[in-house]
Design an enzyme around this catalytic site. Structure first.
Site, PDB file in Angstrom:
ATOM      1  N   THR A  13      -5.040  -2.086   3.996  1.00  0.00           N
ATOM      2  CA  THR A  13      -6.283  -1.702   4.669  1.00  0.00           C
ATOM      3  C   THR A  13      -6.794  -2.740   5.660  1.00  0.00           C
ATOM      4  OG1 THR A  13      -6.969  -0.288   2.854  1.00  0.00           O
ATOM      5  CG2 THR A  13      -8.723  -1.173   4.202  1.00  0.00           C
ATOM      6  N   SER A  59       0.389  -0.366   0.834  1.00  0.00           N
ATOM      7  CA  SER A  59       1.079  -0.976  -0.309  1.00  0.00           C
ATOM      8  C   SER A  59       1.488   0.052  -1.361  1.00  0.00           C
ATOM      9  CB  SER A  59       0.233  -2.084  -0.940  1.00  0.00           C
ATOM     10  OG  SER A  59      -0.783  -1.563  -1.743  1.00  0.00           O
ATOM     11  N   ASP A  91      -3.766  -1.604  -3.313  1.00  0.00           N
ATOM     12  CA  ASP A  91      -3.285  -0.694  -4.367  1.00  0.00           C
ATOM     13  C   ASP A  91      -2.223  -1.316  -5.261  1.00  0.00           C
ATOM     14  OD1 ASP A  91      -5.020   1.281  -3.630  1.00  0.00           O
ATOM     15  OD2 ASP A  91      -3.585   2.360  -2.373  1.00  0.00           O
ATOM     16  N   CYS A 275      -5.978  -1.143 -23.069  1.00  0.00           N
ATOM     17  CA  CYS A 275      -7.257  -1.832 -22.842  1.00  0.00           C
ATOM     18  C   CYS A 275      -7.030  -2.975 -21.856  1.00  0.00           C
ATOM     19  CB  CYS A 275      -7.800  -2.427 -24.137  1.00  0.00           C
ATOM     20  SG  CYS A 275      -7.991  -1.230 -25.443  1.00  0.00           S
TER      21      CYS A 275
HETATM   22  N1  ASP Z   1      -3.759   2.142   0.345  1.00  0.00           N
HETATM   23  C1  ASP Z   1      -4.145   0.809   0.776  1.00  0.00           C
HETATM   24  C2  ASP Z   1      -3.002  -0.132   0.454  1.00  0.00           C
HETATM   25  O1  ASP Z   1      -2.815  -0.458  -0.693  1.00  0.00           O
HETATM   26  C3  ASP Z   1      -5.393   0.404   0.085  1.00  0.00           C
HETATM   27  C4  ASP Z   1      -5.915  -0.957   0.433  1.00  0.00           C
HETATM   28  O2  ASP Z   1      -5.306  -1.776   1.075  1.00  0.00           O
HETATM   29  O3  ASP Z   1      -7.073  -1.245   0.031  1.00  0.00           O
HETATM   30  O4  ASP Z   1      -2.275  -0.504   1.336  1.00  0.00           O
END
Ligand code: ASP
Length: 338
Positions: A13, A59, A91, A275
């Protein structure tokens, strides 16, 4: 002398842009986004060079081959830099951090994974602080291990787990104290260092093989025989996510013979807990004691992410199944407390 940090952009992101289909990574965009952050030029920042991987990935698309490529990017520049910051999607960041903690044998420099929940192109992005603080921490070099920095928390990489899909304090390490907290100042906390890698005191990269690994989450009413072929014939390493301290339904009647056959066939079954906090303690309850006798190993307080990465690592080292069983229960890189 100013510290020199290698900044490796893998995707995620932090460097994504808007598109009609939603956020997606864009090649050659991050350099201009960083150019616009004046604070990166502040004299108290370490120097850094940016390397962009190709292709950039969300990711959720990453797999073992991508962990190897990130490891190779680090290894090929290991002696040129004081530390490494890896920009990565959130992720699967905890999986990559765990994998790198095993792959980077004899690591003696900080490797910090970070990213953001909101892209740098958006006004409320958390990427700016995550990046700046990660670069500062890498430059300070207090923790020469694989770490994950996010939302003011510096965590041991193989203890971190993503706790929130949309909060900015997205990661924590419920079974290991934070290595540092960044508030008004960066406060390092006294956390015991991970054990030294015993195979080699010099740095080396162990790439991983794509062995078949599986995670099976136990739930009320689970019918174990449905998974028998998968467990005995298809998978080499299995993470069994059990209830609480390692409990399975039905006193293991249906599962135990499957575990025995799987172990005979060369599979290693590791028992983890669903958990996020606490440890597996096989034998505390009648519903967990037979697991050990059947040949399963305790994952103690390891995260599922770390357990998966450790299985890949140990199978890639070509240890025997008995050695893998024994090493799964050992603390190799600070990933578990016994
Ligand atoms: N889907 C994105 C990733 O893992 C989510 C992120 O980066 O927050 O690349």
């Amino acid at each position: 002398m100013k510290k020199k940090i290698c900044l490796i952009h893998t995707g995620g992101t932090i460097g994504m842009i808007r598109s009609e289909k939603g956020y997606l990574p864009k090649e050659n965009y991050l350099a201009s986004a960083l150019e616009a952050i004046e604070d990166l030029k502040n004299p108290s920042m370490p120097d850094f060079d940016l390397f962009e991987m190709c292709p950039l990935l969300d990711s959720s698309d990453m797999a073992v081959g991508d962990w190897n490529r990130i490891g190779e990017e680090i290894a090929s520049r290991y002696h040129l830099y004081d530390g490494f910051v890896i920009l990565h999607g959130t992720d699967t960041m905890a999986y990559t951090a765990s994998a790198l903690s095993f792959m980077l044998e004899g690591l003696d420099k900080p490797v910090i994974l970070t990213g953001s929940q909101i892209p740098l192109c958006e006004i409320r992005s958390d990427g700016r602080d995550n990046l700046i603080t990660s670069l500062l921490i890498a430059g300070e070099g207090k923790h020469k291990e694989v770490c994950l920095y996010f939302g003011g928390r510096l965590l041991r990489g193989n203890r971190a787990t993503k706790m929130s899909a949309d909060g900015l304090l997205a990661f924590d390490s419920p079974n290991c104290p934070r290595l540092a907290e960044a508030g008004i100042s960066i406060r390092y906390l006294p956390v015991p260092k991970p054990p030294k890698c015993d195979t080699d005191s010099n740095f080396s990269l162990c790439t991983l093989e794509d062995v078949p690994i599986g995670v099976l989450k136990v739930f009320p009413g689970i019918r174990f025989p449905i998974f028998e072929r998968l467990m005995t014939e298809k998978l080499k390493g299995i993470v069994l996510e059990t209830f609480g301290a390692g409990n399975i339904p039905g006193e293991g009647d249906a599962l135990l013979p499957i575990i025995e056959r799987a172990f005979e066939a060369g599979s290693v079954i590791t028992v983890c807990s669903q958990c996020p906090q606490g440890t597996v303690s096989l034998g505390t309850y009648k519903s967990s004691s037979p697991l050990k006798n059947a040949g399963a190993v305790s994952g103690f307080d390891m995260t599922t992410e770390s357990c998966v990465a450790k299985l890949y690592y140990l199978f890639s080292k070509h240890y025997s199944k008995e050695e893998i069983k024994a090493l799964m229960e050992e603390n190799l890189r600070g990933e578990l407390t016994k």
